[in-house]
Scaffold this motif. Structure first.
Motif, PDB file in Angstrom:
ATOM      1  N   ALA A 116       0.829  -1.215   0.000  1.00 11.04           N
ATOM      2  CA  ALA A 116       0.000   0.000   0.000  1.00 11.04           C
ATOM      3  C   ALA A 116       0.861   1.262   0.000  1.00 11.04           C
ATOM      4  CB  ALA A 116      -0.944  -0.001   1.196  1.00 11.04           C
ATOM      5  N   PHE A 157      -7.129   5.197   0.295  1.00 16.41           N
ATOM      6  CA  PHE A 157      -6.424   3.930   0.465  1.00 16.41           C
ATOM      7  C   PHE A 157      -6.826   3.176   1.748  1.00 16.41           C
ATOM      8  CE2 PHE A 157      -3.998   5.541  -2.994  1.00 16.41           C
ATOM      9  CZ  PHE A 157      -3.503   4.418  -3.636  1.00 16.41           C
ATOM     10  N   ARG A 179      -8.171  -0.185   0.668  1.00 18.97           N
ATOM     11  CA  ARG A 179      -7.106  -0.991   0.068  1.00 18.97           C
ATOM     12  C   ARG A 179      -6.182  -1.562   1.156  1.00 18.97           C
ATOM     13  NH1 ARG A 179      -5.096  -4.457  -3.592  1.00 18.97           N
ATOM     14  NH2 ARG A 179      -2.981  -4.027  -4.233  1.00 18.97           N
TER      15      ARG A 179
END
Lengths: 490, 490, 490, 490
Positions: free
Chosen positions: A112, A272, A275
């Motif tokens: 990430a 994010f 994610r």
């Protein structure tokens, strides 16, 4: 790589920021020793030449030999080794090896941070890789703190009555950030070197402050661990590995805690949140394809043993029940293998398991765990929960009676019979049993979470296309997407 | 490689030794056309460049490109390709591709003949390889005839009141053997080029005559096929691929049939009865990890489609049900992958899937098939079994009413809605439905057969050792057997 | 009471308003004969002195002996007799007796009409009782038409693109009403005397026109039955009761149909839509506690028989499977008994089953039906779906072979063995099998419908109060509501 | 009837023949207090006018009002009241009320003694009735000691290496008998007035000495109770009923114990071993139709409560899970009602539940118990097993944090939230949880025992006859046996 003795010594040096049963405590508290014993096995076996290459790996950062728990998988084989290592260790400690969460957090962050940098031009990946280098060199054990208190479950972080229901950034300073909130159900935090924090869930723009990830020593200023240790009743005479092992979970309170810049790996990149949360979840679900088979192995072994003690090993319904453990163990293990074989290389270079297989495997384990305890209990009989205490087996007044009456299979002497029943009692009728059942449902996300993940990611459209073709609605059928892929090792 | 046109032409040339509904028939009988249509797809797609390398392989005997159904797998990748090919084709024909049984018989014979020769100095392997060379070159489709009539289920072959309850050697001549008996439930025999016969089960010395394996043209003298075709009700206007496909099963009667020597691959080697039966069974159970996921895909696709027609695609319980198809399909597919990854090279060079994974995978498919039909039916509603006949949709008197009332989701026009419901009716409420349900339970061995196989082969002792170690009964734990193995691709 | 001969004669007299496979047909069409055969059994056994008091009852209107299918239950005993009658008849015809829907519609209307009159001062109850008197005297068989086409499932009647998606009142005249729409999946309509229409679901004020209930002869002007008959393949030589029986479902089209006033029992009282729909559903769910045990009995009996034919009756896993039929049958039967014992007297005098027990019982039956077919199939083996056609058993060319090879248990002669396998094939591998599976899921409402009903009616609050008391949140616990009730027979 | 205060006083007077954790102890030991608390509720509520007629009954011996636990049921209504009483009390104490075993032993002995006397001319029934009269008058609480140590499970009593593996008669004297052996898993023995001993299983002639039944004070000379108490962690501040309750199981050692003649109710009548064992088992299985629904009620209530605390009460999958509790509770309750309604009057006058319904009901409860804990755990989340100890909620250092972070649903204040989570933790993650799970499987016989009972008693032959009739093998079908019976209240 650290020895377990060094790890224990490092633990002793930490500041006492644990709270257990109303008291402040340090890592030398006897109630967390069972957890430290578990952790030690991960250091001990890494030193064992037999398991070279399984418990160890070659660092992609330093080319040094490191503990596999700190390694970034590079290919299918690495993921299969990861799975195998976990099964090996879990068999040894009688269940959860605990150190996977840190490993999965490291894997998730390696990916990430790279993706965030690619999008935003940030420097998280460099920071994290610097951090990871030290983490590998010092052979640290990290606890991953993901689950927030959450408050009202149907409201998002920014909608909560108490803004601290999810850990969030309170202030951004030049040299770091200040965070507040609490993470719950954090296994192993009480005897970890480091705590690695990542978000719990998908976030929206209004949740910006909740997009935060970092790593910090577990006894850092402003961190408080309210800890619940779990283990079986201590043995006095008939000692054994299972009874030495245990676990602790903590509520980790961040009370306006300052996190230095170099340890911050996400700060407000809300897009994010999902994610990073899913990268950790899917990696951890893949880890379950290693640990859950070991739990099945242990329950299966105990069932075989107690069936022998009852002399019912050959009975038809017992045989059928035993085969259910085989099915549960090997189907979830197979899901892990498939996840490895159909994994993918991410932009960071880290190799990541296929999420569909990781999820169907983890869901299966969460659905069967209670049933497997049920199977063992059915084979063992009621004695598993009515066995007199150990002391009565050694007390002068009752010893002779118990040794006489514990015998069933005449080939098994009383002490061995006692050991078998005591193991079964520990496994099925202790608070440790409840821990394994409940962690087996919820750890890594309960079945309903995997169902949600599957419903988001599974390619239902391609299945619908098959039906449309067969029904004569569509004239053509494109199967290339699913069936033209190759396994990654080819 | 043959084209499907050539295959059809070859069929037409065969002698009429079928019996259907009281009549003798040839391969041009319209009732077996649906089965021939299925078989044709295995020829057509092998010609399609898109599937080069999946439907085709390079012969280990001739280095020529051959249909993968005639190929001996050489490594993990070949097994994974086999699985994938099956899933692809089964999606195309709406279920069973039928040609796997011959493939799995070929694989099993390639291994067992070598092992018999190694033990007895026989020449079966050479014979079989000569046979296989022709089989590959002519691109033949073989039906495997394994299941005997069996007579009394709790008696062995030699104990039966009727000695013909199992196929057996009646006479050994210089140039061949004479066999008698019958094999039942032989799918595809009615439109196969060849029938490949192997034993059903483990044998004892007194069962010597029952140890027999051979291959023979399906219209050979002394072979009679009492055949039951199954397909859905023929479509008149709303034609579609699913309705073109079907299947036939035959009782194959061997009435003092002479088998030439070069086509005999086992004759009285009773000690290999179990081995050959299991090699076929395990290879075929691995094939189920390809076909059963396709059946789940089809049911899942139909469920998605009818959910859309009912406009309930987003309803929570429907979503959960859909995810069960994903679990069923991908767990069994994963079992096949694991069986491939942990397969083994046999002495013949043929690469064989791991039997534990083949069995846990097949058992799962046998346990879930009825439930998956149940799921589709729940989502579809009662209309799947009460839908008026196709003719009523075209009859002047009723057409307008049916077109008006078949509409549910206003985005779906009547004809499409009709096609969807007709597919669902064909899938769930036809005799084809019953065939898929029952074959899904019994094909390759019902769940109880896999349970028996697991109980014979699973390493329960190693699990017991774990329990003994954890209980303190044994001081050491040797985990090397299970966990020091490597995947075959490494 | 009518004899079955009179019933058949009455059928013959009806106007031909059936449409089957593209043709208009009358009740003399051979395709609906199997359904007429089923219905006939309900007349025949009512004449049998052995079943006096079970198949017959004393009319509350006329004090005459009537068929119990036209009787309004007055107490627990009546409900238990209803259940028992259904089980008896369903065992006789090999499954669904079909006439219950009319009975449950009559019961529901007797209650709802009284309640409407009490609220609105209408005269529906008087009208309905007048109608019922004739219905009892003529011993009519009524089909209940409840399920509408429904259109878009997530929209209400008045929100549909096509207002006819639900049957509704088009016009109110002095002497009656005009209705339009269609009802689907209406079992038995094709050979019923009367069609009784009630609403499908709860209604809102804007759905006023959809609140309509009435009864009308099945061949009335403006009524059209598009009919799908289902039965097994006709037997030629080995005749048997099972093969004589079958069923038809119809789409009942109301094409601006005029309904005379005296036959209208609800017209626009939308607030009673839910009540009437549920009264029927709950009464019918109680009926399932009679029929589904019979289906289990039949499957269980066939499983015992085929296990005997396979000579595996004593095998452990077979015994366990057989006991599952006992569990399924008797738990659902018990639910019906409990529903009777804790039923209630309504204001109309009709005694009504407890809805909680009716729903938990029906849900169980809907959840287990596919599994029970699975059990039978597992015990029977693959032959159930690969058995050659009957003709091959009589054809000169194949007869000897089939008689030789069908034998398994030497105590069972070939013809009996053939009969057993033929029954199993009819039960599991015919389109009748699919009908029983799918009707078993959906008839009376699928499991999800019972779950919804339970979630509306079950007293979760009282359970929560128990938890609050045990947790020390509440100091008192009032248990009187649940546990101070008495069974109705006391 | 005794008050609970009198019961407690009687306990205090008993001789200290308990052994707990290596020490000899009396009934004033704090570790058995939770069990005494449970027992007290059975006395307290019998005094409550609200439950007059439910917790009390009129003695058939003295016509006095007695506690229903000492009552011999006379009709269906008595059995339904028994079931209801158990459900009521179990809801109150948060689970097992424990006193049923004594009640079921009394019921079983009342019947078997009569039948033995009828056959052998013995005087057991008179003896037992004399005993029962005192038992009722003194309102005694009896523990039933049935389960023997059993030794080798596949050998019969007389075949065991140690003849004491089953309790047996060592010597018959003029004034009584001497017995030796041990009974295990004897719930409540540690705080019972009396211990009632009956055989475990069917016996053969060679097992004559093992056919023995008697009742004796729990602190009688030569009786030793090795006791394992189970309860949740003691509460300090947030007291509540659930945490006050608990249970003890004992191994009851008979060390050449003399039993006076008047207290012996079977002595060597081996042919009645099976009958007496089954009478108790079936009566106790009927009792499970009372207690297990209460366990489901409690788990359901806790699930509702914690769903409210998580604010997920309206979520679809939660609703579906809640309805499963309703199904489990009411199906097993219904089985009990059916057992009552179709029970039978025995020669002793005692009314006995139908064994088929008692067994299908009990089996269901044994099959679902683990699943129900699973459901609660899924709804509750991981916090149930990671909740910090109570002390941390009151400690100055951590109180504020925990009160802040325990809040989820803002309508629920911290203390109530804490109470809810503490109850859930007690229910699911304590050794009490394991006790309920395992007792839920094994108490009264595990599911496999009910399967065996069903396979012995269920009328499979009548089901087979149905299949024979439908298949045309038999021309007639006699249904009178099953379907001409009447409910006992009619």
């Amino acid at each position: 790589m650290r020895t377990s003795a060094e790890y224990r010594e490092d633990m002793r040096k930490m500041k006492p920021n644990l709270y257990i049963g109303g008291e402040r405590a340090g890592r030398d508290d006897s109630r967390i020793k069972p957890g430290i014993n578990v952790m030690s096995v991960t250091f001990d076996l890494a030193q064992d030449p037999e398991w070279e290459g399984l418990l160890t790996a070659t660092s992609t950062l330093t080319s040094q030999k490191i503990n596999r728990f700190a390694h970034l998988p590079q290919n299918s084989y690495d993921l299969i080794q990861k799975q195998k290592m976990i099964r090996l260790l879990c068999q040894r400690v009688g269940g959860c090896i605990q150190r996977c969460m840190g490993m999965d957090a490291v894997i998730a962050l390696s990916i990430a941070t790279k993706e965030m940098d690619d999008k935003y031009g940030t420097e998280y990946h460099r920071r994290f890789m610097d951090y990871l280098k030290v983490y590998q060199e010092k052979d640290l054990a990290g606890a991953c703190a993901q689950t927030d208190m959450k408050g009202d479950r149907i409201k998002r972080p920014s909608e909560q009555a108490d803004p601290d229901a999810y850990v969030h950034v309170v202030e951004v300073k030049d040299d770091g950030i200040v965070v507040r909130g609490a993470k719950i159900s954090i296994t192993m935090a009480a005897y970890a070197d480091e705590i690695i924090v990542i978000p719990t869930r998908a976030l929206r723009e209004e949740d910006t402050d909740y997009a935060v990830a970092f790593a910090i020593p577990a006894d850092w200023e402003g961190i408080h661990l309210i800890t619940r240790p779990v283990s079986v009743r201590e043995r006095k005479e008939i000692k054994c590995p299972f009874a030495e092992m245990g676990v602790s979970d903590s509520i980790v309170v961040f009370d306006n805690t300052f996190i230095p810049k170099e340890r911050v790996f996400m700060c407000k990149e809300w897009e994010f949140g999902r994610r990073l949360a899913l990268l950790f979840a899917d990696s951890h679900r893949h880890s379950y394809s290693g640990c859950k088979p070991a739990v099945s192995d242990i329950l299966c072994g105990a069932a075989c043993l107690v069936a022998e003690a009852n002399n019912i090993e050959k009975v038809s319904h017992v045989r059928e029940k035993l085969s259910e453990f085989a099915g549960a163990a090997e189907l979830s293990y197979a899901a892990g293998i498939a996840a490895a074989v159909y994994g993918e290389k991410t932009s960071s270079g880290t190799f990541f398991p296929n999420s569909i297989y990781a999820n169907v495997g983890r869901r299966l384990t969460g659905e069967t765990i209670f049933h497997e305890f049920n199977l063992l209990v059915e084979i063992a009989g009621g004695l598993s929960v009515t066995l007199p205490y150990e002391d009565d087996f050694s007390s002068e007044e009752t010893k002779a009676w118990l040794e006489k009456y514990i015998m069933r299979n005449p080939k098994i002497p009383p002490e061995v019979a006692h050991r078998i029943w005591r193991l079964v009692e520990n496994l099925t009728a202790s608070s440790m049993a409840a821990w394994y059942e409940i962690a087996g449902v919820h750890g890594g996300g309960s079945p309903i979470m995997e169902t949600i993940a599957l419903n988001q990611e599974y390619d239902y459209e391609s299945k619908k296309n098959i039906a449309k073709y067969l029904a004569g609605i569509d004239k053509e059928l494109d199967q290339s997407k699913d069936l033209n892929t190759k396994p990654t090792f080819e």
